[in-house]
Scaffold this motif. Structure first.
Motif, PDB file in Angstrom:
ATOM      1  N   LYS A   6       0.855  -1.193   0.000  1.00  0.00           N
ATOM      2  CA  LYS A   6       0.000   0.000   0.000  1.00  0.00           C
ATOM      3  C   LYS A   6       0.887   1.238   0.000  1.00  0.00           C
ATOM      4  O   LYS A   6       2.028   1.204   0.445  1.00  0.00           O
ATOM      5  CB  LYS A   6      -0.913   0.031   1.240  1.00  0.00           C
ATOM      6  N   ILE A   7       0.362   2.352  -0.511  1.00  0.00           N
ATOM      7  CA  ILE A   7       1.141   3.589  -0.493  1.00  0.00           C
ATOM      8  C   ILE A   7       1.462   3.938   0.950  1.00  0.00           C
ATOM      9  O   ILE A   7       0.585   3.967   1.812  1.00  0.00           O
ATOM     10  CB  ILE A   7       0.373   4.735  -1.182  1.00  0.00           C
ATOM     11  N   ASN A   8       2.736   4.220   1.193  1.00  0.00           N
ATOM     12  CA  ASN A   8       3.197   4.433   2.557  1.00  0.00           C
ATOM     13  C   ASN A   8       3.815   5.803   2.776  1.00  0.00           C
ATOM     14  O   ASN A   8       3.772   6.335   3.885  1.00  0.00           O
ATOM     15  CB  ASN A   8       4.220   3.346   2.915  1.00  0.00           C
ATOM     16  N   TYR A   9       4.371   6.400   1.723  1.00  0.00           N
ATOM     17  CA  TYR A   9       5.181   7.607   1.908  1.00  0.00           C
ATOM     18  C   TYR A   9       5.261   8.305   0.565  1.00  0.00           C
ATOM     19  O   TYR A   9       5.238   7.654  -0.481  1.00  0.00           O
ATOM     20  CB  TYR A   9       6.582   7.176   2.358  1.00  0.00           C
ATOM     21  N   PHE A  28      -1.424  24.192   6.928  1.00  0.00           N
ATOM     22  CA  PHE A  28      -2.040  22.885   7.134  1.00  0.00           C
ATOM     23  C   PHE A  28      -1.690  22.213   8.460  1.00  0.00           C
ATOM     24  O   PHE A  28      -2.192  21.129   8.751  1.00  0.00           O
ATOM     25  CB  PHE A  28      -1.669  21.943   5.986  1.00  0.00           C
ATOM     26  N   GLY A  29      -0.802  22.813   9.251  1.00  0.00           N
ATOM     27  CA  GLY A  29      -0.455  22.228  10.543  1.00  0.00           C
ATOM     28  C   GLY A  29       0.456  21.011  10.460  1.00  0.00           C
ATOM     29  O   GLY A  29       0.506  20.209  11.402  1.00  0.00           O
ATOM     30  N   TRP A  30       1.185  20.866   9.350  1.00  0.00           N
ATOM     31  CA  TRP A  30       2.103  19.745   9.233  1.00  0.00           C
ATOM     32  C   TRP A  30       3.272  19.931  10.191  1.00  0.00           C
ATOM     33  O   TRP A  30       3.670  21.055  10.508  1.00  0.00           O
ATOM     34  CB  TRP A  30       2.640  19.620   7.814  1.00  0.00           C
ATOM     35  N   ARG A  31       3.832  18.824  10.661  1.00  0.00           N
ATOM     36  CA  ARG A  31       5.013  18.830  11.525  1.00  0.00           C
ATOM     37  C   ARG A  31       6.199  18.273  10.739  1.00  0.00           C
ATOM     38  O   ARG A  31       6.030  17.399   9.893  1.00  0.00           O
ATOM     39  CB  ARG A  31       4.760  17.990  12.768  1.00  0.00           C
ATOM     40  N   PHE A  32       7.388  18.765  11.052  1.00  0.00           N
ATOM     41  CA  PHE A  32       8.579  18.389  10.287  1.00  0.00           C
ATOM     42  C   PHE A  32       9.701  17.878  11.181  1.00  0.00           C
ATOM     43  O   PHE A  32       9.867  18.341  12.308  1.00  0.00           O
ATOM     44  CB  PHE A  32       9.088  19.588   9.480  1.00  0.00           C
ATOM     45  N   THR A  33      10.473  16.939  10.638  1.00  0.00           N
ATOM     46  CA  THR A  33      11.693  16.443  11.254  1.00  0.00           C
ATOM     47  C   THR A  33      12.785  16.512  10.203  1.00  0.00           C
ATOM     48  O   THR A  33      12.652  15.923   9.122  1.00  0.00           O
ATOM     49  CB  THR A  33      11.526  14.979  11.726  1.00  0.00           C
ATOM     50  N   ASP A  34      13.847  17.249  10.504  1.00  0.00           N
ATOM     51  CA  ASP A  34      14.951  17.407   9.563  1.00  0.00           C
ATOM     52  C   ASP A  34      15.907  16.219   9.652  1.00  0.00           C
ATOM     53  O   ASP A  34      16.203  15.723  10.741  1.00  0.00           O
ATOM     54  CB  ASP A  34      15.730  18.688   9.850  1.00  0.00           C
ATOM     55  N   TYR A  35      16.379  15.804   8.490  1.00  0.00           N
ATOM     56  CA  TYR A  35      17.408  14.771   8.373  1.00  0.00           C
ATOM     57  C   TYR A  35      18.525  15.353   7.531  1.00  0.00           C
ATOM     58  O   TYR A  35      18.638  15.065   6.346  1.00  0.00           O
ATOM     59  CB  TYR A  35      16.823  13.501   7.740  1.00  0.00           C
ATOM     60  N   GLY A  36      19.302  16.220   8.133  1.00  0.00           N
ATOM     61  CA  GLY A  36      20.361  16.914   7.424  1.00  0.00           C
ATOM     62  C   GLY A  36      19.817  18.149   6.731  1.00  0.00           C
ATOM     63  O   GLY A  36      18.631  18.462   6.803  1.00  0.00           O
ATOM     64  N   PRO A  37      20.686  18.875   6.018  1.00  0.00           N
ATOM     65  CA  PRO A  37      20.282  20.140   5.397  1.00  0.00           C
ATOM     66  C   PRO A  37      19.468  19.972   4.112  1.00  0.00           C
ATOM     67  O   PRO A  37      18.852  20.931   3.651  1.00  0.00           O
ATOM     68  CB  PRO A  37      21.616  20.824   5.096  1.00  0.00           C
ATOM     69  N   ASP A  38      19.427  18.757   3.554  1.00  0.00           N
ATOM     70  CA  ASP A  38      18.794  18.568   2.253  1.00  0.00           C
ATOM     71  C   ASP A  38      17.538  17.701   2.283  1.00  0.00           C
ATOM     72  O   ASP A  38      17.039  17.294   1.227  1.00  0.00           O
ATOM     73  CB  ASP A  38      19.802  17.966   1.263  1.00  0.00           C
ATOM     74  N   TYR A  39      17.022  17.393   3.492  1.00  0.00           N
ATOM     75  CA  TYR A  39      15.831  16.556   3.567  1.00  0.00           C
ATOM     76  C   TYR A  39      15.061  16.861   4.849  1.00  0.00           C
ATOM     77  O   TYR A  39      15.643  17.007   5.917  1.00  0.00           O
ATOM     78  CB  TYR A  39      16.185  15.061   3.542  1.00  0.00           C
ATOM     79  N   THR A  40      13.746  16.929   4.713  1.00  0.00           N
ATOM     80  CA  THR A  40      12.879  17.037   5.877  1.00  0.00           C
ATOM     81  C   THR A  40      11.679  16.129   5.670  1.00  0.00           C
ATOM     82  O   THR A  40      11.140  16.046   4.561  1.00  0.00           O
ATOM     83  CB  THR A  40      12.440  18.501   6.149  1.00  0.00           C
ATOM     84  N   ALA A  41      11.299  15.434   6.722  1.00  0.00           N
ATOM     85  CA  ALA A  41      10.126  14.563   6.675  1.00  0.00           C
ATOM     86  C   ALA A  41       8.942  15.300   7.279  1.00  0.00           C
ATOM     87  O   ALA A  41       9.103  16.117   8.189  1.00  0.00           O
ATOM     88  CB  ALA A  41      10.397  13.284   7.457  1.00  0.00           C
ATOM     89  N   PHE A  42       7.737  15.018   6.766  1.00  0.00           N
ATOM     90  CA  PHE A  42       6.547  15.628   7.348  1.00  0.00           C
ATOM     91  C   PHE A  42       5.600  14.577   7.898  1.00  0.00           C
ATOM     92  O   PHE A  42       5.590  13.427   7.456  1.00  0.00           O
ATOM     93  CB  PHE A  42       5.833  16.561   6.358  1.00  0.00           C
ATOM     94  N   ALA A  45      -0.145  14.967   8.042  1.00  0.00           N
ATOM     95  CA  ALA A  45      -0.629  15.416   6.735  1.00  0.00           C
ATOM     96  C   ALA A  45      -1.624  14.433   6.118  1.00  0.00           C
ATOM     97  O   ALA A  45      -2.027  14.613   4.981  1.00  0.00           O
ATOM     98  CB  ALA A  45       0.558  15.603   5.791  1.00  0.00           C
ATOM     99  N   GLY A  46      -1.990  13.386   6.834  1.00  0.00           N
ATOM    100  CA  GLY A  46      -2.858  12.358   6.281  1.00  0.00           C
ATOM    101  C   GLY A  46      -2.066  11.205   5.707  1.00  0.00           C
ATOM    102  O   GLY A  46      -2.501  10.069   5.702  1.00  0.00           O
ATOM    103  N   LEU A  47      -0.885  11.488   5.200  1.00  0.00           N
ATOM    104  CA  LEU A  47       0.070  10.515   4.676  1.00  0.00           C
ATOM    105  C   LEU A  47       1.441  11.101   4.953  1.00  0.00           C
ATOM    106  O   LEU A  47       1.682  12.279   4.691  1.00  0.00           O
ATOM    107  CB  LEU A  47      -0.123  10.333   3.163  1.00  0.00           C
ATOM    108  N   ASP A  48       2.337  10.313   5.505  1.00  0.00           N
ATOM    109  CA  ASP A  48       3.678  10.821   5.788  1.00  0.00           C
ATOM    110  C   ASP A  48       4.486  10.949   4.504  1.00  0.00           C
ATOM    111  O   ASP A  48       4.206  10.300   3.500  1.00  0.00           O
ATOM    112  CB  ASP A  48       4.402   9.883   6.762  1.00  0.00           C
ATOM    113  N   GLY A  49       5.488  11.812   4.568  1.00  0.00           N
ATOM    114  CA  GLY A  49       6.335  12.018   3.405  1.00  0.00           C
ATOM    115  C   GLY A  49       7.483  12.938   3.725  1.00  0.00           C
ATOM    116  O   GLY A  49       7.812  13.159   4.895  1.00  0.00           O
ATOM    117  N   GLY A  50       8.055  13.505   2.672  1.00  0.00           N
ATOM    118  CA  GLY A  50       9.184  14.393   2.884  1.00  0.00           C
ATOM    119  C   GLY A  50       9.438  15.296   1.696  1.00  0.00           C
ATOM    120  O   GLY A  50       8.832  15.150   0.627  1.00  0.00           O
ATOM    121  N   PHE A  51      10.330  16.242   1.913  1.00  0.00           N
ATOM    122  CA  PHE A  51      10.801  17.159   0.878  1.00  0.00           C
ATOM    123  C   PHE A  51      12.317  17.017   0.795  1.00  0.00           C
ATOM    124  O   PHE A  51      12.998  17.042   1.813  1.00  0.00           O
ATOM    125  CB  PHE A  51      10.454  18.611   1.222  1.00  0.00           C
ATOM    126  N   TYR A  52      12.813  16.877  -0.422  1.00  0.00           N
ATOM    127  CA  TYR A  52      14.249  16.796  -0.662  1.00  0.00           C
ATOM    128  C   TYR A  52      14.676  18.013  -1.476  1.00  0.00           C
ATOM    129  O   TYR A  52      13.915  18.520  -2.293  1.00  0.00           O
ATOM    130  CB  TYR A  52      14.622  15.506  -1.397  1.00  0.00           C
TER     131      TYR A  52
END
Length: 116
Positions: A6-9, A28-42, A45-52
């Motif tokens: 199933k879609i997970n991320y 939207f009230g999303w929460r973030f966790t940084d994993y270094g300077p080039d990636y953050t997970a959210f 949001a209804g489905l977890d994910g991240g920004f690179y």
């Protein structure tokens, strides 16, 4: 808990991770966790994910998938997006089942918001 096959991320590009975090937190009230300077997970949001970090963006004109969020108050959500620096790329329109609009976040990724 992850479910088998199933879609997970989901991950999105972001040219400015800090600005993207502020935008999605405020609107939207999303929460973030940084994993270094080039990636953050959210989360939250209804489905977890991240920004690179990337200079590219996700847009339906280029064949990208469209993530659609839900709002109980479409006009208020649109106003909050604009106040936080988002850009409306398709104003509110009707479709079978409801109404929606499309917007781009500060990194120029396209999303949509719908309501009944």
């Amino acid at each position: 808990m992850p479910q088998h096959e199933k879609i997970n991320y989901v991950e999105f590009p972001a040219s400015n991770i800090e600005q993207t975090k502020v935008f999605f937190s405020e609107v939207f009230g999303w929460r973030f966790t940084d994993y270094g300077p080039d990636y953050t997970a959210f989360a939250n949001a209804g489905l977890d994910g991240g920004f690179y970090r990337s200079e590219q963006s996700s847009c339906t004109e280029n064949g990208s998938a469209l993530v659609v969020l839900y709002s109980e108050q479409l006009e208020i959500t649109q106003n909050n997006i604009e106040k936080a620096g988002g850009t409306i790329v398709k104003p509110i329109f009707s479709f079978p089942g409801g109404r929606r609009f499309h917007f781009c976040d500060p990194s120029d990724n396209e999303f949509a918001v719908w309501s009944e």
